[in-house]
Design a protein around this motif. Structure first.
Motif, PDB file in Angstrom:
ATOM      1  N   ASP A  34     -18.556   6.285 -10.597  1.00  0.00           N
ATOM      2  CA  ASP A  34     -19.482   5.265 -11.101  1.00  0.00           C
ATOM      3  C   ASP A  34     -18.855   4.462 -12.236  1.00  0.00           C
ATOM      4  N   SER A  72     -18.283   0.547 -12.076  1.00  0.00           N
ATOM      5  CA  SER A  72     -18.905  -0.304 -13.095  1.00  0.00           C
ATOM      6  C   SER A  72     -17.892  -1.280 -13.672  1.00  0.00           C
ATOM      7  N   ARG A  73     -16.657  -0.821 -13.874  1.00  0.00           N
ATOM      8  CA  ARG A  73     -15.633  -1.744 -14.376  1.00  0.00           C
ATOM      9  C   ARG A  73     -15.346  -2.853 -13.358  1.00  0.00           C
ATOM     10  N   GLN A 133     -23.271  -0.745 -17.321  1.00  0.00           N
ATOM     11  CA  GLN A 133     -22.700   0.325 -16.506  1.00  0.00           C
ATOM     12  C   GLN A 133     -23.715   0.700 -15.427  1.00  0.00           C
ATOM     13  N   VAL A 134     -23.331   0.513 -14.179  1.00  0.00           N
ATOM     14  CA  VAL A 134     -24.206   0.793 -13.040  1.00  0.00           C
ATOM     15  C   VAL A 134     -23.960   2.232 -12.591  1.00  0.00           C
ATOM     16  N   LEU A 135     -24.989   3.045 -12.625  1.00  0.00           N
ATOM     17  CA  LEU A 135     -24.873   4.477 -12.361  1.00  0.00           C
ATOM     18  C   LEU A 135     -25.715   4.865 -11.152  1.00  0.00           C
ATOM     19  N   TYR A 160     -26.811  -9.102  -9.534  1.00  0.00           N
ATOM     20  CA  TYR A 160     -26.745  -7.832  -8.814  1.00  0.00           C
ATOM     21  C   TYR A 160     -27.601  -7.866  -7.544  1.00  0.00           C
TER      22      TYR A 160
END
Length: 695
Positions: free
Chosen positions: A389, A393-394, A433-435, A466
């Motif tokens: 993740d 995210s990066r 940050q997409v988790l 998104y």
């Protein structure tokens, strides 16, 4: 030994002096036999006749027969009746054999044996921490323990296998154990369990008066257990010459100590919880060490004047990290509650990754690979998903930056840019940050939180991007672990400061951006709650405490107690005016601020704040939150264990169709990887019968 009791260090030297005396006598007998009793046929024939006497053909006395003088016989047998064996056999019979039995003042009693195993001649037997300090060189370590093992081994090889020990397994490179080594091995196991249980009890008792875990306990108990494990391994390798039977005893001792099996009858103790507390402390010890490594590596990497020294420091740190991981895994192997370690380590790993306090990714992945090799791929699948993740995210933020550069600014951003002193300076920047929900722990949500207009515009901008790129996915914002950098200007500081705070702290600080309330006397807790939308009152109190009552150099807000307000009357007003009850002036005292936050207390912008640092990190007070998280984590682990028991029962029933109740419980216990009681399994079987999974 039982009669020669002295005081202090003299009492602890009796056993070592006795062993040295026996060794000297045996050495003397060897010289006598070599000189006076040459090995010839006539002497051997005479000794064969002599060996038939009942007083010379017995075995080592047992504990029950030690009191009987007729049961004590010479260590002698027809299979070993050379002329060079008769005098050592008499010395073993008269001098050593009666004292091997661990009763009646024997050499294996704790008062004599424990100082030898602690490797401290001057230690008193009651000194439980003598093993921590070794002042001897490597060639002189455990001299008395080595001498005792050698004498017991000598007793072992001089005896034929007895019926009691004939079924015992043979150790590689050593003869079959007999009573002497059995007695020493059992006494060594009792020593290890006693010393280990003392470490656990001493560490856990430090936090017994508080509901929250004691930090000193968390910092000391795991290092003490690691040092004790190294002590036992040194005893096994140096004193007991890598005897396999003693190595098995070391593993048994570590499992009993780490899993609370040293006092099974005392169920009210914390050390009888199946190792749950030790597993938790082990995970926290790893987390603390990784954070410290991050802090130590920062100065070395930031220095550009000495690149070679920086590389050397990095190499040393990497070697130290590998050694530390190996030591942790050597304890982790003996912990039964590995699911508790997984839960706490996963939670701490998530905090390290999200707050930027993690060690290098290579170190973290190295430890995960060791855990994976130890427990399997399913054990670390969620933790490996966290790293995936972070990498995704990066990549998402990289593509989002390209999207944002070509995106037309919203009206909110245009207004914000118009108010800025320089249009070229970006007022607010945001990193997301997409988790994945299933990989990360569950954090508290703030559904009614009130974000400033700048953040709202950026949040809308990212949601639009998104949703256009990943259709069908739903975004749920988590603010509890978010960080913010708030720029603040104070009258006492010529340059603006950068305050590193979390989202809740930043929202509280923004309440004082323009004023200190309508009346200028500050904002109350209720007013701040309305402006920020933080409904959790306890969390808001901790935020205000961290901003107004933290350590020196972080008190950017000023707390005014309700009792000290000028509108009040009574004793506090007299103290404020500097007059006593008669109206006479008196010396003013510095008001004492309460540590807790009351509903009528007020908070102001601290105009007198000053600090030499340009960037200031203000950590939130999380003691109560940590206690609640710990309780919730243990409850989640207990609930997951119920599901594992249900799955094991159903899996066995599908394969066996019909099975006896006792056999079912035994097979379930064999499949489970955590400690479970038969009563818990019976309850789960009854629950499955009620839900008609089985009958």
């Amino acid at each position: 030994l039982g009669e020669r009791d002295g005081g202090g260090s003299r009492k602890s030297r009796i056993a070592s002096e006795f062993l040295l005396h026996v060794e000297n006598r045996l050495r003397q007998s060897l010289g006598l036999t070599l000189y006076y009793l040459p090995s010839n046929k006539a002497a051997v024939a005479a000794l064969r006749q002599l060996s038939k006497l009942p007083c010379l053909s017995g075995a080592l006395p047992s504990a029950s027969s030690a009191a009987s003088s007729t049961a004590t016989k010479v260590v002698w047998s027809p299979t070993n009746c050379t002329t060079r064996r008769i005098l050592p056999a008499i010395i073993e019979k008269q001098l050593l054999s009666p004292h091997i039995v661990p009763t009646n003042g024997g050499i294996l009693e704790p008062r004599h044996l424990y100082p030898m195993l602690d490797d401290d001649d001057d230690a008193i037997a009651n000194n439980k921490e003598a093993w921590k300090s070794h002042s001897r060189s490597n060639d002189k370590m455990y001299e008395n323990a080595k001498r005792l093992y050698g004498l017991c081994w000598r007793m072992t090889v001089s005896l034929p296998p007895s019926p009691e020990t004939s079924a015992a397994p043979m150790s590689s490179g050593n003869p079959r154990p007999s009573s002497a080594l059995d007695h020493l091995r059992i006494a060594f196991g009792e020593y290890g369990r006693l010393r280990g249980s003392d470490i656990v009890k001493q560490g856990l008792s430090k936090g017994s008066n508080n509901n929250a875990p004691n930090k000193d306990m968390e910092k000391k108990i795991i290092p003490d257990l690691l040092a004790f494990k190294n002590h036992l391994n040194s005893l096994h390798a140096v004193a007991f010459r890598n005897d396999d039977s003693f190595g098995a005893m070391v593993r048994s001792v570590l499992e009993d100590v780490l899993n609370g099996a040293t006092a099974p009858n005392n169920k009210s103790n914390d050390d009888s919880d199946g190792g749950r507390r030790i597993a938790e402390l082990l995970a926290k010890h790893v987390d603390a060490r990784f954070k410290d490594a991050k802090a130590q590596a920062a100065p070395a990497t930031s220095s550009s004047s000495a690149p070679r020294a920086s590389l050397l420091v990095s190499a040393i740190a990497a070697d130290a990290s590998e050694s530390f991981q190996s030591e942790i895994l050597s304890l982790f192997r003996h912990v039964h509650s590995k699911d508790v370690f997984e839960a706490f380590y996963k939670r701490d790993l998530a905090k390290r990754l999200l707050t930027g306090r993690a060690v290098s990714t290579d170190m973290e992945r190295s430890f995960l690979s060791k855990l994976k090799a130890e427990c399997g791929a399913g054990y670390t699948s969620k933790m490996e998903g966290m790293f995936k993740d972070m990498e995704l995210s990066r990549d998402i933020m990289g593509s989002y930056a390209a999207y944002a550069s070509s995106w037309t600014a919203t009206s909110g951003l245009q207004n914000a840019a118009a108010d800025a002193s320089s249009p070229s300076v970006k007022v607010v920047d945001m990193d997301v940050q997409v988790l994945t929900t299933g990989y990360w722990p569950v954090y508290p949500k703030y559904p009614n939180i009130i974000l400033p207009s700048e953040l709202l515009a950026l949040r809308t901008k990212f949601e639009t991007y998104y949703n256009d790129k990943y259709q069908g996915r739903r975004i749920a914002w988590q603010y509890s672990l978010g960080n913010c950098i708030v720029k603040a200007t104070f009258p006492k500081s010529p340059a603006p400061k950068e305050l590193i705070v979390n989202v809740c702290q930043s929202l509280v600080l923004l309440c004082f951006r323009h004023d200190d309330g309508d009346d200028g006397l500050g904002l109350t807790l209720e007013e701040i709650q309305k402006r920020t939308g933080i409904e959790d009152r306890s969390e808001l109190e901790r935020v205000l405490q961290s901003l107004s009552m933290g350590r020196d150099g972080t008190r950017v807000l000023k707390k005014v107690d309700y009792d000290s307000l000028p509108t009040n009357t009574g004793p506090s007003l007299k103290a404020a005016t500097g007059k006593d009850g008669n109206g006479s002036p008196r010396k003013a005292k510095k008001p004492r601020v309460r540590r807790n936050v009351g509903p009528q207390d007020r908070f102001l912008f601290n105009a007198l704040f000053s600090s030499n640092q340009r960037r200031i990190r203000i950590t939130n007070i999380t003691m109560k939150e940590t206690s609640e998280e710990r309780t919730k984590t243990h409850e989640a682990v207990s609930k997951d264990r119920l599901y594992f028991i249900d799955a094991a029962v159903v899996r066995i029933m599908k394969a066996r169709k019909t099975i006896d109740h006792r056999m079912l419980i035994g097979e379930v216990l064999a499949q489970l990887k955590f400690p479970a009681a038969s009563a818990d399994i019976k309850k789960r079987i009854e629950s499955l019968i009620e839900r008609e999974y089985m009958e």
